[in-house]
Design a protein around this motif. Structure first.
Motif, PDB file in Angstrom:
ATOM      1  N   VAL A  73     -12.145  28.061  -8.713  1.00  0.00           N
ATOM      2  CA  VAL A  73     -11.834  28.959  -7.835  1.00  0.00           C
ATOM      3  C   VAL A  73     -11.161  28.440  -6.816  1.00  0.00           C
ATOM      4  CG1 VAL A  73     -13.223  30.292  -6.370  1.00  0.00           C
ATOM      5  CG2 VAL A  73     -14.679  29.061  -8.895  1.00  0.00           C
ATOM      6  N   ASN A  74     -10.489  29.621  -6.958  1.00  0.00           N
ATOM      7  CA  ASN A  74      -8.990  28.909  -5.901  1.00  0.00           C
ATOM      8  C   ASN A  74      -8.216  27.581  -6.143  1.00  0.00           C
ATOM      9  OD1 ASN A  74      -7.773  29.735  -3.050  1.00  0.00           O
ATOM     10  ND2 ASN A  74      -9.669  31.200  -2.804  1.00  0.00           N
ATOM     11  N   TYR A  75      -7.659  28.068  -4.838  1.00  0.00           N
ATOM     12  CA  TYR A  75      -6.447  26.065  -4.934  1.00  0.00           C
ATOM     13  C   TYR A  75      -6.984  25.408  -4.689  1.00  0.00           C
ATOM     14  CZ  TYR A  75      -2.495  29.808  -5.765  1.00  0.00           C
ATOM     15  OH  TYR A  75      -1.263  30.443  -6.296  1.00  0.00           O
ATOM     16  N   PRO A  76      -6.750  24.187  -5.273  1.00  0.00           N
ATOM     17  CA  PRO A  76      -7.140  22.708  -5.219  1.00  0.00           C
ATOM     18  C   PRO A  76      -6.184  22.383  -3.925  1.00  0.00           C
ATOM     19  CG  PRO A  76      -6.595  22.746  -7.425  1.00  0.00           C
ATOM     20  CD  PRO A  76      -6.501  24.429  -6.338  1.00  0.00           C
ATOM     21  N   SER A  77      -6.789  21.698  -3.234  1.00  0.00           N
ATOM     22  CA  SER A  77      -6.004  21.431  -1.933  1.00  0.00           C
ATOM     23  C   SER A  77      -6.341  19.435  -1.449  1.00  0.00           C
ATOM     24  CB  SER A  77      -7.196  22.025  -0.788  1.00  0.00           C
ATOM     25  OG  SER A  77      -6.472  21.429   0.489  1.00  0.00           O
ATOM     26  N   VAL A  78      -5.450  19.220  -0.988  1.00  0.00           N
ATOM     27  CA  VAL A  78      -5.402  17.535  -0.554  1.00  0.00           C
ATOM     28  C   VAL A  78      -4.871  17.388   0.775  1.00  0.00           C
ATOM     29  CG1 VAL A  78      -3.269  16.740  -2.353  1.00  0.00           C
ATOM     30  CG2 VAL A  78      -5.671  15.146  -1.410  1.00  0.00           C
ATOM     31  N   SER A  79      -5.313  16.953   1.214  1.00  0.00           N
ATOM     32  CA  SER A  79      -4.342  16.203   2.920  1.00  0.00           C
ATOM     33  C   SER A  79      -3.863  14.658   2.450  1.00  0.00           C
ATOM     34  CB  SER A  79      -5.357  16.558   3.845  1.00  0.00           C
ATOM     35  OG  SER A  79      -6.296  17.586   4.283  1.00  0.00           O
ATOM     36  N   ALA A  80      -4.297  14.241   1.831  1.00  0.00           N
ATOM     37  CA  ALA A  80      -3.393  12.897   1.948  1.00  0.00           C
ATOM     38  C   ALA A  80      -4.006  11.448   1.214  1.00  0.00           C
ATOM     39  CB  ALA A  80      -3.766  11.658   3.540  1.00  0.00           C
ATOM     40  N   ILE A  81      -2.930  11.146   0.785  1.00  0.00           N
ATOM     41  CA  ILE A  81      -3.472   9.735  -0.777  1.00  0.00           C
ATOM     42  C   ILE A  81      -3.274   8.543  -0.296  1.00  0.00           C
ATOM     43  CG2 ILE A  81      -2.968   9.802  -3.663  1.00  0.00           C
ATOM     44  CD1 ILE A  81      -1.734  12.481  -3.241  1.00  0.00           C
ATOM     45  N   GLU A  82      -3.966   7.655  -0.285  1.00  0.00           N
ATOM     46  CA  GLU A  82      -4.099   6.373  -0.802  1.00  0.00           C
ATOM     47  C   GLU A  82      -3.930   5.185  -2.018  1.00  0.00           C
ATOM     48  OE1 GLU A  82      -5.460   2.748   2.852  1.00  0.00           O
ATOM     49  OE2 GLU A  82      -6.428   4.472   2.391  1.00  0.00           O
ATOM     50  N   VAL A  83      -3.036   4.862  -2.284  1.00  0.00           N
ATOM     51  CA  VAL A  83      -3.001   3.965  -3.114  1.00  0.00           C
ATOM     52  C   VAL A  83      -2.828   2.172  -2.682  1.00  0.00           C
ATOM     53  CG1 VAL A  83      -2.678   2.814  -5.799  1.00  0.00           C
ATOM     54  CG2 VAL A  83      -2.445   5.377  -4.964  1.00  0.00           C
ATOM     55  N   ILE A  84      -3.911   1.591  -2.952  1.00  0.00           N
ATOM     56  CA  ILE A  84      -3.825  -0.111  -2.384  1.00  0.00           C
ATOM     57  C   ILE A  84      -4.001  -0.800  -3.838  1.00  0.00           C
ATOM     58  CG2 ILE A  84      -5.350  -1.609  -1.405  1.00  0.00           C
ATOM     59  CD1 ILE A  84      -3.978   0.651   0.273  1.00  0.00           C
ATOM     60  N   SER A  85      -3.654  -2.313  -4.037  1.00  0.00           N
ATOM     61  CA  SER A  85      -3.977  -2.933  -4.809  1.00  0.00           C
ATOM     62  C   SER A  85      -5.323  -3.190  -4.574  1.00  0.00           C
ATOM     63  CB  SER A  85      -2.649  -4.430  -4.492  1.00  0.00           C
ATOM     64  OG  SER A  85      -1.378  -3.853  -4.866  1.00  0.00           O
ATOM     65  N   GLU A  86      -5.906  -4.109  -6.067  1.00  0.00           N
ATOM     66  CA  GLU A  86      -7.060  -4.478  -5.585  1.00  0.00           C
ATOM     67  C   GLU A  86      -7.030  -6.117  -5.738  1.00  0.00           C
ATOM     68  OE1 GLU A  86      -9.332  -2.404  -8.803  1.00  0.00           O
ATOM     69  OE2 GLU A  86      -9.748  -0.986  -7.433  1.00  0.00           O
TER      70      GLU A  86
ATOM     71  N   TRP B 179       1.655   5.879   7.466  1.00  0.00           N
ATOM     72  CA  TRP B 179       1.906   6.758   6.414  1.00  0.00           C
ATOM     73  C   TRP B 179       3.051   8.149   5.900  1.00  0.00           C
ATOM     74  CZ3 TRP B 179      -3.403   7.788   3.802  1.00  0.00           C
ATOM     75  CH2 TRP B 179      -4.178   7.283   3.594  1.00  0.00           C
ATOM     76  N   LEU B 180       3.869   7.648   5.145  1.00  0.00           N
ATOM     77  CA  LEU B 180       4.377   8.128   4.676  1.00  0.00           C
ATOM     78  C   LEU B 180       4.769   9.741   4.729  1.00  0.00           C
ATOM     79  CD1 LEU B 180       6.023   5.311   2.319  1.00  0.00           C
ATOM     80  CD2 LEU B 180       6.732   5.754   4.516  1.00  0.00           C
TER      81      LEU B 180
ATOM     82  N   PRO C 144       0.578  -0.896  -0.018  1.00  0.00           N
ATOM     83  CA  PRO C 144       0.402   0.043  -0.098  1.00  0.00           C
ATOM     84  C   PRO C 144       0.877   1.201  -0.072  1.00  0.00           C
ATOM     85  CG  PRO C 144      -0.788  -1.439   1.381  1.00  0.00           C
ATOM     86  CD  PRO C 144       0.651  -2.578   1.213  1.00  0.00           C
ATOM     87  N   VAL C 145       0.878   2.288  -0.905  1.00  0.00           N
ATOM     88  CA  VAL C 145       0.762   3.324  -1.121  1.00  0.00           C
ATOM     89  C   VAL C 145       0.108   4.238   0.043  1.00  0.00           C
ATOM     90  CG1 VAL C 145       2.632   5.220  -2.251  1.00  0.00           C
ATOM     91  CG2 VAL C 145       2.130   3.261  -3.128  1.00  0.00           C
ATOM     92  N   ARG C 146       0.843   4.829   1.469  1.00  0.00           N
ATOM     93  CA  ARG C 146      -0.314   5.739   2.383  1.00  0.00           C
ATOM     94  C   ARG C 146       1.023   7.738   2.845  1.00  0.00           C
ATOM     95  NH1 ARG C 146      -1.644   0.416   4.048  1.00  0.00           N
ATOM     96  NH2 ARG C 146      -3.303   0.104   4.232  1.00  0.00           N
ATOM     97  N   ILE C 147       0.238   8.205   2.074  1.00  0.00           N
ATOM     98  CA  ILE C 147       1.198   9.902   1.752  1.00  0.00           C
ATOM     99  C   ILE C 147       0.426  10.732   2.907  1.00  0.00           C
ATOM    100  CG2 ILE C 147       1.893  11.031   0.615  1.00  0.00           C
ATOM    101  CD1 ILE C 147       2.481   9.444  -2.154  1.00  0.00           C
ATOM    102  N   VAL C 148       1.255  11.707   3.347  1.00  0.00           N
ATOM    103  CA  VAL C 148       0.443  12.829   4.260  1.00  0.00           C
ATOM    104  C   VAL C 148       1.188  13.683   3.579  1.00  0.00           C
ATOM    105  CG1 VAL C 148      -0.696  11.360   6.302  1.00  0.00           C
ATOM    106  CG2 VAL C 148       1.989  12.369   6.504  1.00  0.00           C
TER     107      VAL C 148
END
Length: 498
Positions: free
Chosen positions: A485-498, A365-366, A347-351
């Motif tokens: 409208v304004n800037y995008p934002s994201v706090s964390a991303i997770e990628v999991i094999s199915e 979470w890396l 799993p790839v987990r990023i904050v």
């Protein structure tokens, strides 16, 4: 830290202002505009957290504690008996500074999130109550006689604090982080077992990355030659040092590992200013088929970090994983060998922050990586009642995208974690629905169109999940955040094999 404390003891409290700190302490030009550049607020917020962490841990026994109260920059010095050594004059300035920083003013015109949302961390704070100082002459004399001792003690405390900044592992333990690289790997790998190897190629000494993991020196290879580069800003990583050295040429590496299934990460960044199709890296694993890689083409340019992921690797009969680089122009910057899971990637987990985080399910979470563009900022509001609140403590915003390396031949579930850090009553009463609208696409397909975090969840956390994501032919999941409208934002991303 040094600047504001020196000004305090010089009696130059009037000079402890945002502009002066930026110009005289942080090296900003005289044209510095605090409405455009929020470096002082960002740095002060980080300093407050480090001070709090330090005095909760290693510095708990110091006779004087230094603090930087929320909302202003004038330091306070608190004896272990709780007496604050703060003059009436400094109280006045603290009050004035707090009024100008604690709440957004109409004069500042903060209607857009195009400034660093770090400033929102100051909106939820309130001035600390300062204990009343005794008014007797005896106390004043005693206070005067203590000034020199206090100054010396405080300077000593500053020195100790500065040293502690470099003690990353101990800092992490004091703030609740797990600093052991073995912990990070074991938690990230779940039930996988085996040996973890991280090698900083071309290095004669080990390297500790931002997440606390240790990369061993290069001592498993023969042939080729080591190289190093300087003065390169590497995009897509918070550990550019990993890409400042490497091994190149025809060389062979034998990594001893126990039996099992492994996942190999090969880290590259082209730093010689080459064009596409100028250099091809050719490598094979355990005598298998050769893989040819044009780093510039794959990364989209020079000085950009990329990672190639190879799954389902098992050691040969001699108990080693063999990597062969077979052309004179081949190179690699770093190699990571992790216990893996058969027919799946880890799993790839990023904050979007500077430190790793272990959630309530012991998933690690890396720290932020694989990004191009944007900037990060933290939210200082109360997240204690939010499940796994530290996932939302930071966010990346601006013009940015992520390129997450995965293995080809698989499908993946992608989860994106959002929380509105700027708009809404909870964040100071600025804006609301329609204040931040953006699109999210992945590998050319639109995932979210006209997405508005506040419209869907107000100021509460929000998770969006997308299944059956196929990687690019190069083994990537490319996630683009496009402003409307304004800037995008994201706090964390997770990628999991199915």
């Amino acid at each position: 830290m040094t600047y504001v404390c020196e000004k305090y003891f010089e009696g130059a409290i009037d000079e402890i202002k945002e502009y002066n700190i930026a110009v005289h302490a942080l090296g900003r030009p005289e044209t510095f505009d605090p409405q455009v550049d929020t470096i002082v607020r960002v740095t002060a917020h980080a300093l407050r957290k480090r001070l709090e962490d330090y005095y909760r841990g290693e510095g708990a026994e110091h006779p004087v504690h230094i603090c930087l109260p929320p909302g202003h920059y004038i330091p306070k010095f608190v004896h272990s008996n709780g007496l604050e050594t703060t003059t009436d004059e400094s109280k006045l300035h603290e009050s004035q500074n707090h009024q100008s920083l604690d709440r957004p003013s109409q004069e500042r015109g903060r209607t857009l999130d195009l400034q660093d949302s770090q400033a929102s961390a100051l909106q939820n704070s309130r001035p600390d109550r300062v204990p009343e100082s005794p008014e007797s002459g005896e106390f004043r004399k005693e206070f005067a006689t203590q000034n020199i001792t206090l100054a010396a003690t405080a300077i000593l405390a500053i020195c100790v604090f500065a040293l502690s900044v470099f003690l990353w592992k101990k800092w992490n333990r004091a703030s609740g982080y797990e600093s052991s690289p073995q912990f990070h790997a074991a938690a990230a790998l779940g039930n996988a077992s085996g040996k973890i190897l991280r090698i900083a190629m071309g290095n004669s000494s080990s390297y500790t990355d931002r997440g606390g993991s240790i990369w061993d020196r290069d001592h498993f290879c023969s042939g080729g030659s080591s190289f190093s580069v300087t003065g390169h800003a590497i995009q897509g990583t918070e550990d550019p040092a990993l890409y400042s050295s490497g091994r190149r040429g025809i060389f062979h590496c034998n990594y001893p590992v126990p039996s099992g299934t492994y996942e190999i990460h090969l880290l590259f960044a082209e730093t010689e200013g080459l064009q596409e199709n100028s250099r091809n890296v050719v490598f094979s694993i355990n005598g298998g088929p050769a893989t040819s890689l044009d780093v510039v083409d794959d990364a989209g340019g020079n000085d950009i970090a990329i990672t190639k992921v190879v799954t389902d690797v098992a050691p040969a009969s001699d108990g080693t994983i063999r990597l062969d680089f077979s052309t004179s122009e081949s190179f690699v910057n770093a190699i990571e060998i992790l216990p893996g899971t058969l027919h799946q990637i880890l799993p790839v987990r990023i904050v979007a922050g500077h430190s790793p985080y272990s959630d309530s399910n012991n998933n690690v979470w890396l720290s932020d990586r694989y990004f191009i563009g944007g900037r990060v900022s933290s939210f200082a509001g109360d997240l204690s009642k939010v499940a796994n609140g530290r996932l939302y403590e930071w966010h990346r915003f601006g013009h940015f995208h992520y390129v997450v390396p995965v293995a080809t031949g698989h499908r993946y579930t992608l989860r994106l974690y959002f929380m509105e850090h700027w708009f809404g009553v909870r964040n100071g009463g600025i804006g609301g629905v329609g204040s931040r609208v953006f699109d999210v696409s992945c590998n050319g397909a639109i995932l979210l169109k006209g997405f508005d975090i506040f419209r869907e969840s107000g100021t509460e956390p929000l998770v969006k999940s997308f299944q059956h994501i196929g990687p690019t032919p190069q083994g990537k999941i490319e996630i683009y955040f496009t402003p409307d409208v304004n800037y995008p934002s994201v706090s964390a991303i997770e990628v999991i094999s199915e």
